[in-house]
Scaffold this motif. Structure first.
Motif, PDB file in Angstrom:
ATOM      1  N   SER A 161       0.889  -1.100  -0.218  1.00 52.37           N
ATOM      2  CA  SER A 161       0.146   0.159   0.088  1.00 52.37           C
ATOM      3  C   SER A 161       0.817   1.114  -0.094  1.00 52.37           C
ATOM      4  CB  SER A 161      -0.897  -0.094   1.169  1.00 52.37           C
ATOM      5  OG  SER A 161      -0.235   0.112   2.383  1.00 52.37           O
ATOM      6  N   GLY A 162       0.421   2.392  -0.740  1.00 50.36           N
ATOM      7  CA  GLY A 162       1.242   3.468  -0.656  1.00 50.36           C
ATOM      8  C   GLY A 162       0.498   4.942  -0.948  1.00 50.36           C
ATOM      9  N   GLU A 163       1.138   5.734  -1.437  1.00 49.57           N
ATOM     10  CA  GLU A 163       0.334   7.037  -1.706  1.00 49.57           C
ATOM     11  C   GLU A 163      -0.639   7.148  -2.761  1.00 49.57           C
ATOM     12  OE1 GLU A 163       3.029  10.186  -2.532  1.00 49.57           O
ATOM     13  OE2 GLU A 163       4.066   8.885  -4.038  1.00 49.57           O
ATOM     14  N   ASN A 164      -0.560   6.159  -3.702  1.00 47.94           N
ATOM     15  CA  ASN A 164      -1.563   6.239  -4.749  1.00 47.94           C
ATOM     16  C   ASN A 164      -2.212   4.870  -4.938  1.00 47.94           C
ATOM     17  OD1 ASN A 164      -1.041   8.780  -5.959  1.00 47.94           O
ATOM     18  ND2 ASN A 164       0.957   8.049  -6.349  1.00 47.94           N
ATOM     19  N   GLY A 165      -2.673   4.293  -3.928  1.00 43.60           N
ATOM     20  CA  GLY A 165      -3.451   3.086  -3.800  1.00 43.60           C
ATOM     21  C   GLY A 165      -2.381   1.702  -3.467  1.00 43.60           C
TER      22      GLY A 165
ATOM     23  N   ASP B 296     -10.323   1.038  -9.983  1.00 42.10           N
ATOM     24  CA  ASP B 296     -10.284  -0.162  -9.750  1.00 42.10           C
ATOM     25  C   ASP B 296     -11.110  -0.814  -8.537  1.00 42.10           C
ATOM     26  OD1 ASP B 296      -8.171  -0.897 -11.930  1.00 42.10           O
ATOM     27  OD2 ASP B 296      -6.840  -0.038 -10.412  1.00 42.10           O
ATOM     28  N   GLY B 297     -11.851  -0.030  -7.651  1.00 42.60           N
ATOM     29  CA  GLY B 297     -12.747  -0.500  -6.889  1.00 42.60           C
ATOM     30  C   GLY B 297     -11.841  -0.336  -5.309  1.00 42.60           C
ATOM     31  N   LEU B 298     -10.899   0.233  -5.367  1.00 43.11           N
ATOM     32  CA  LEU B 298     -10.543   0.693  -3.741  1.00 43.11           C
ATOM     33  C   LEU B 298     -11.384   1.998  -3.391  1.00 43.11           C
ATOM     34  CD1 LEU B 298      -6.555   0.780  -4.431  1.00 43.11           C
ATOM     35  CD2 LEU B 298      -8.086  -1.023  -3.554  1.00 43.11           C
ATOM     36  N   MET B 299     -11.757   1.879  -2.120  1.00 41.14           N
ATOM     37  CA  MET B 299     -12.279   3.220  -1.817  1.00 41.14           C
ATOM     38  C   MET B 299     -11.736   4.313  -1.664  1.00 41.14           C
ATOM     39  SD  MET B 299     -15.572   3.576  -0.884  1.00 41.14           S
ATOM     40  CE  MET B 299     -16.664   4.987  -0.261  1.00 41.14           C
ATOM     41  N   SER B 300     -10.064   4.210  -1.409  1.00 44.60           N
ATOM     42  CA  SER B 300      -9.458   5.544  -1.249  1.00 44.60           C
ATOM     43  C   SER B 300      -8.164   5.007  -1.558  1.00 44.60           C
ATOM     44  CB  SER B 300      -9.502   5.892   0.134  1.00 44.60           C
ATOM     45  OG  SER B 300      -8.346   6.811   0.171  1.00 44.60           O
ATOM     46  N   ASN B 301      -7.053   5.934  -2.245  1.00 44.53           N
ATOM     47  CA  ASN B 301      -5.938   5.775  -2.551  1.00 44.53           C
ATOM     48  C   ASN B 301      -4.802   6.083  -1.270  1.00 44.53           C
ATOM     49  OD1 ASN B 301      -6.439   5.114  -5.047  1.00 44.53           O
ATOM     50  ND2 ASN B 301      -6.103   6.878  -6.044  1.00 44.53           N
ATOM     51  N   ILE B 302      -5.547   6.292  -0.176  1.00 44.47           N
ATOM     52  CA  ILE B 302      -4.636   6.785   0.899  1.00 44.47           C
ATOM     53  C   ILE B 302      -4.743   5.546   2.105  1.00 44.47           C
ATOM     54  CG2 ILE B 302      -3.919   8.608   2.670  1.00 44.47           C
ATOM     55  CD1 ILE B 302      -5.431  10.402   1.016  1.00 44.47           C
ATOM     56  N   PHE B 303      -3.609   5.088   2.546  1.00 45.15           N
ATOM     57  CA  PHE B 303      -3.504   3.968   3.563  1.00 45.15           C
ATOM     58  C   PHE B 303      -2.566   4.331   4.501  1.00 45.15           C
ATOM     59  CE2 PHE B 303      -4.890   1.975  -0.356  1.00 45.15           C
ATOM     60  CZ  PHE B 303      -5.940   1.285   0.026  1.00 45.15           C
ATOM     61  N   GLN B 304      -2.507   3.527   5.724  1.00 42.77           N
ATOM     62  CA  GLN B 304      -1.542   4.031   6.553  1.00 42.77           C
ATOM     63  C   GLN B 304      -0.669   2.788   7.211  1.00 42.77           C
ATOM     64  OE1 GLN B 304      -0.522   4.075  10.106  1.00 42.77           O
ATOM     65  NE2 GLN B 304      -1.031   6.341  10.274  1.00 42.77           N
ATOM     66  N   SER B 305       0.617   3.228   7.588  1.00 40.66           N
ATOM     67  CA  SER B 305       1.766   2.092   7.632  1.00 40.66           C
ATOM     68  C   SER B 305       1.493   1.033   8.564  1.00 40.66           C
ATOM     69  CB  SER B 305       3.102   2.993   7.726  1.00 40.66           C
ATOM     70  OG  SER B 305       2.965   3.541   9.137  1.00 40.66           O
ATOM     71  N   ARG B 306       0.639   1.471   9.476  1.00 36.67           N
ATOM     72  CA  ARG B 306       0.424   0.260  10.875  1.00 36.67           C
ATOM     73  C   ARG B 306      -0.848  -0.405  10.503  1.00 36.67           C
ATOM     74  NH1 ARG B 306       2.369   4.912  13.537  1.00 36.67           N
ATOM     75  NH2 ARG B 306       0.393   5.604  13.892  1.00 36.67           N
ATOM     76  N   SER B 307      -1.616   0.034   9.417  1.00 33.55           N
ATOM     77  CA  SER B 307      -2.645  -0.620   9.159  1.00 33.55           C
ATOM     78  C   SER B 307      -2.887  -1.614   7.939  1.00 33.55           C
ATOM     79  CB  SER B 307      -3.984   0.477   8.864  1.00 33.55           C
ATOM     80  OG  SER B 307      -5.001   0.156   8.828  1.00 33.55           O
ATOM     81  N   GLY B 308      -2.482  -2.929   8.179  1.00 28.29           N
ATOM     82  CA  GLY B 308      -2.402  -3.981   7.492  1.00 28.29           C
ATOM     83  C   GLY B 308      -2.175  -5.231   7.846  1.00 28.29           C
ATOM     84  N   MET B 309      -2.892  -6.278   7.276  1.00 28.62           N
ATOM     85  CA  MET B 309      -2.519  -7.628   7.837  1.00 28.62           C
ATOM     86  C   MET B 309      -3.245  -8.714   6.990  1.00 28.62           C
ATOM     87  SD  MET B 309      -6.034  -8.004  10.366  1.00 28.62           S
ATOM     88  CE  MET B 309      -5.883  -9.801   9.753  1.00 28.62           C
TER      89      MET B 309
END
Length: 927
Positions: free
Chosen positions: A589-593, A611-624
């Motif tokens: 995940s990154g700054e553009n999806g 492509d179906g993502l709700m947003s292109n912005i994600f958090q570095s500690r939020s992934g699993m």
């Protein structure tokens, strides 16, 4: 008593109704179809009108649409309107369109007749006028067009007609096949068909059509009528036909005539069309939403207006599935909605726009315990989400975590979570719903935590690192020797005894046994300066998510690193989190999806909101990644989750690339011109005049999957030195010199692979007339002739000059001889004069003496004459002067008379003397 029974009955019914509503909403919320994302195509993209009636797909793979004002062909980034290039084609309501077996397009313009567009000739011809052929039937429109066995079948309210494409008899081409109202026709693979409206007729192969409505009634409820039916679609795998109309959507088995009700409409709901995609989903258009039925799972969903998902209306008119499985939905007044067959692979849950109580727009972190998601949100809430039951609950914190902020959530074991607030860190028991323990670790909140094993968890903060063992903070490393107060962002296991630490200024190596911290590379390396957000180790390779440097790939043995920046269309300068799937692919995940990276092939595939993502912005500690392999990324507007195997699970076929338009600029007329070499799609060679040295080339690919990621690679051989890449569909060449060129263009799919099929077209720019072969040959011959003429003229001129020179030489020779003779005469004369001079010289002295004596004598004579003359002249002059004085002294006239007489005598005397002197001089001269 009766009142109590009534009240109980009402309460029981109300409870049952609420339960049904709850179950329906729960089923709706769990159904992935509600996350479908559509792309809208309307008049802003070039459509002549937003009302769309029908679709078809041509032999090249392009989708065509019949609109209120004509026919259009849809490209990647726009539409091509047929009537723009064929002004003789009438515009009007085009309700039906179909593709012939040879690839040509046939369409019906209301009240004007049927027309055919010939791809090979780029011409439009009129086929027939149905209303004029059958005047007595008064047919005002065609309900459906179908093509089979070189026949055009026309379903109309007056019956089924067929138009024979091979017949040579113009008057007998159009025939009435079945005299029954038909609003739809479904061709079958065996050559048969199903038609009907209120009554259904089934023609199996070459057999006689059978009225099957009574048969259906016998198998079902005799009192239930399925009509009127307006549209159908056929499933070849099961030999079932799906029918839709005013009363709902139905499944009919053509082998047993068994009918199944999929949905029943309310009296105000009308269904207009239905289509079956490649995944076994049935899409039905109605005036109250888009119905989606999963045949395999028997799931039924209705999706309605949602602008964020591209659903701009609740009224849908026509459904069409192209050869790549994409869904095309027409609306009544809002244009076309296009559903990429891959865009529904990503789902978003718990967003701020969701129908639950999750109100925060940003997800800070997520963890997975016992098949439940635990989320800490941007507003400080802690949520538990039961994925299976689709139940969201906010967990109580009982006033813990000062200021109500949660900056970090990490799993300790299957029942405990580590939560970090602004100053306090707590251990929370999700089963007991309470905080078990809290402790003060640092003056700030935790930046991250790393679970080493079931007993040990490492805590990371600003310049401090703690060790949590069995829920007890045992060891705190106060200040690292590397740099004072350095943020420690992430951690990963490198080996049994070594851990990696990502900081704001590079990568550190930590030995847990000794507490030793060291730099992984010298200070002049990028890894000692870059901000690292997340670390992951896979197959002895370290992958680091960084800020402004993308994804770094680091060799764990020698520390050598490289950047992974092969995301063709989307730059990922900042990356946040990495999850590794079962196939060894990295999902970042990154700054553009999000993008997928395959370490073995080094191929990347990017995904964004399109492509179906709700947003292109994600958090570095939020992934699993959960136990089933689903990957979750949290960020802006909720959590995006997907299963890696569902993303491009089949290899995308490369569609062909076509050149759709070619225009050249005429410098003499200062206007753009179309080519005259025939249809551009079928043209292999383009000839341009010498004045058209600037031209535009438009190209397109009949690939609508991930159309925003499709790239083109092109090259003008003879002009370009290398290939160029673009995601645009039009390029311009300027100042191209006359000559022969070959234009190459090919397509890159979303998976990053280039098609082996390259479209080529030759472009020949004519040379100026003076640079043509005949002109050059003529110039050469003219030059040779001019040279020969010049040589001839020069030769003649030289000969003439020679003759002239000879004459001049002869003349000059004669003159020289004459001069010679004159010189000889002069020479002899000079010799004679010299002799005379010598003689004269010899007698010169005697002559001088004689002359001297003579001069002396003459001088004496002159002196005598002078004395005599002066004496003789003086006398009369004195007399004259004396008389003048007397004249002044005597004023009387008598005296003056005497004086004048005396003057006359003196004057005569003077004149006589003068004459004597002159005579003497003449005599002297004679002597």
């Amino acid at each position: 008593m009766n009142k109590r029974m009534v009240v109980k009955h009402l309460i029981r019914n109300l409870t049952a109704f609420c339960f049904v509503i709850f179950i329906s909403l729960s089923a709706y919320s769990k159904n992935p179809n509600r996350h479908l994302r559509f792309i809208n195509i309307n008049t802003e993209h070039g459509l002549p009108h937003n009302r769309i009636y029908d679709f078809t797909q041509d032999k090249l793979g392009f989708v065509w649409a019949a609109t209120e004002e004509g026919v259009v062909r849809i490209h990647k980034k726009g539409v091509w309107i047929l009537t723009d290039d064929h002004s003789y084609v009438p515009t009007g309501r085009t309700k039906r369109i179909a593709t012939l077996e040879n690839g040509d397009i046939v369409f019906d313009i209301m009240n004007r007749g049927f027309y055919k567009y010939d791809y090979s000739l780029d011409t439009v011809t009129k086929y027939f006028h149905l209303q004029k052929e059958f005047l007595n039937l008064k047919i005002d429109h065609v309900s459906e067009i179908s093509i089979a066995e070189n026949h055009i079948f026309l379903a109309t309210p007056k019956g089924l007609f067929s138009y024979d494409l091979n017949s040579q008899e113009k008057g007998n081409r159009l025939k009435l096949v079945l005299d029954t109202p038909s609003l739809f026709i479904e061709n079958l693979p065996d050559g048969g068909w199903v038609i009907g409206h209120y009554d259904l007729y089934y023609k199996k192969g070459n057999n006689t059509p059978v009225h099957i409505t009574p048969l259906i009634k016998k198998l079902g409820n005799k009192d239930f009528r399925i009509g009127p039916i307006v549209a159908s679609t056929y499933d070849q795998n099961s030999n079932k036909i799906y029918l839709t109309g005013k009363k709902g959507t139905f499944e009919l088995d053509l082998d047993t005539y068994e009918m199944k009700i999929i949905s029943q409409n309310q009296p105000t709901v009308l269904c207009f069309d239905t289509a079956l995609d490649l995944n076994g989903k049935l899409y039905t258009c109605s005036n109250d939403g888009l119905e989606i039925y999963d045949i395999k799972n028997e799931d039924f969903t209705i999706i309605k207006k949602n602008p964020e998902r591209g659903l701009v209306t609740d009224v849908f008119h026509k459904a069409f599935v192209d050869t790549m499985g994409n869904i095309w939905i027409s609306t009544w007044n809002f244009g076309i909605m296009f559903l990429d067959n891959q865009s529904n692979k990503f789902q978003t849950i718990l967003s701020g726009n969701d129908d639950k109580c999750f109100q925060s727009e940003f997800v800070e972190g997520i963890e997975f315990l016992n098949k439940k998601l635990y989320i800490n949100a941007s507003k400080g809430e802690l949520y538990e989400y039961d994925i299976k039951k689709d139940i969201l609950e906010m967990l109580p914190l009982d006033g813990h975590l000062i200021n109500g902020n949660i900056f970090l959530i990490k799993k300790i074991d299957e029942s405990k979570l580590l939560l970090s607030g602004r100053r306090i860190t707590t251990i929370y028991d999700v089963k007991k719903r309470k905080v078990l323990k809290e402790f003060f670790f640092t003056g700030r909140f935790l930046l991250n935590a790393f679970k080493e094993n079931d007993e040990t968890t490492w805590l990371l903060s600003w310049g401090k690192m703690g060790k949590l063992n069995n829920n007890t903070l045992e060891v705190t490393y106060p200040k690292l020797d590397f740099e004072f107060n350095l943020p420690l962002n992430c951690m990963a296991r490198l080996s049994k005894d070594e851990l990696l630490i990502g900081t704001d200024k590079g990568l550190l190596k930590f030995r847990s046994a000794t507490g030793e911290v060291s730099k992984i590379l010298p200070s002049d390396s990028l890894l000692s300066k870059v901000m690292i957000n997340y670390l992951s180790v896979h197959n002895e390779t370290i992958y680091a998510c960084t800020k402004n440097n993308g994804l770094l790939r680091i060799n764990a043995k020698n520390g050598q690193y490289s950047k992974v920046h092969k995301c063709a269309n989307t730059p990922f300068n900042t990356t946040d989190n990495i999850q590794i799937d079962s196939n060894g692919n990295l999902w970042v995940s990154g700054e553009n999806g999000i993008f997928r990276y395959a370490p073995e092939t080094e191929e990347t595939l990017t995904f964004s909101k399109d492509d179906g993502l709700m947003s292109n912005i994600f958090q570095s500690r939020s992934g699993m990644t959960d136990a089933d392999g689903n990957i979750y990324f949290g960020g802006w507007k909720g959590i995006t989750f997907f299963h890696p195997d569902s993303i491009l699970e089949t290899k995308i076929e490369h569609p062909k690339t076509f050149i759709t338009e070619f225009t050249s600029y005429n410098t003499s007329t200062e206007q753009y011109e179309q080519i005259d070499d025939g249809p551009i799609i079928n043209t292999d060679v383009i000839n341009l005049p010498t004045t058209n040295r600037r031209f535009n080339i438009s190209f397109a690919s009949a690939n609508y999957n991930y159309s925003n990621k499709i790239m083109y690679r092109y090259k003008l051989e003879g002009f370009d030195y290398d290939w160029h890449r673009t995601n645009d569909f039009e390029i311009t060449y300027k100042n191209v010199r006359p000559g022969k060129y070959t234009f190459h263009v090919t397509t890159q799919n979303a998976d990053g692979s280039w098609s082996d099929s390259i479209k080529k077209i030759k472009i020949q720019i004519a040379k100026p007339w003076w640079a043509s072969t005949w002109s050059i040959s003529g110039f050469i011959l003219l030059g040779i002739f001019a040279i020969r003429l010049l040589i001839f003229w020069r030769t003649k001129s030289l000969e003439k000059s020679k003759r002239t020179l000879q004459r001049i030489v002869e003349k000059r020779t004669k003159e020289i001889n004459h001069k010679k003779e004159e010189l000889e005469v002069q020479y002899r004369t000079i010799q004679m004069q010299a002799e005379e001079l010598q003689t004269y010289n010899d007698s010169l002295e005697e002559m001088v003496n004689a002359r001297t004596n003579d001069l002396k004598l003459k001088n004496q004579i002159l002196e005598d004459h002078a004395f005599f003359n002066s004496h003789m002249l003086r006398k009369p002059v004195s007399n004259i002067l004396g008389l003048i004085q007397l004249f002044d002294l005597r004023p009387d006239d008598i005296s003056k008379r005497e004086i004048f007489d005396t003057l006359k005598v003196s004057a005569r005397n003077l004149d006589g003397y003068i004459r004597k002197i002159q005579e003497m001089l003449r005599n002297e001269r004679k002597n």
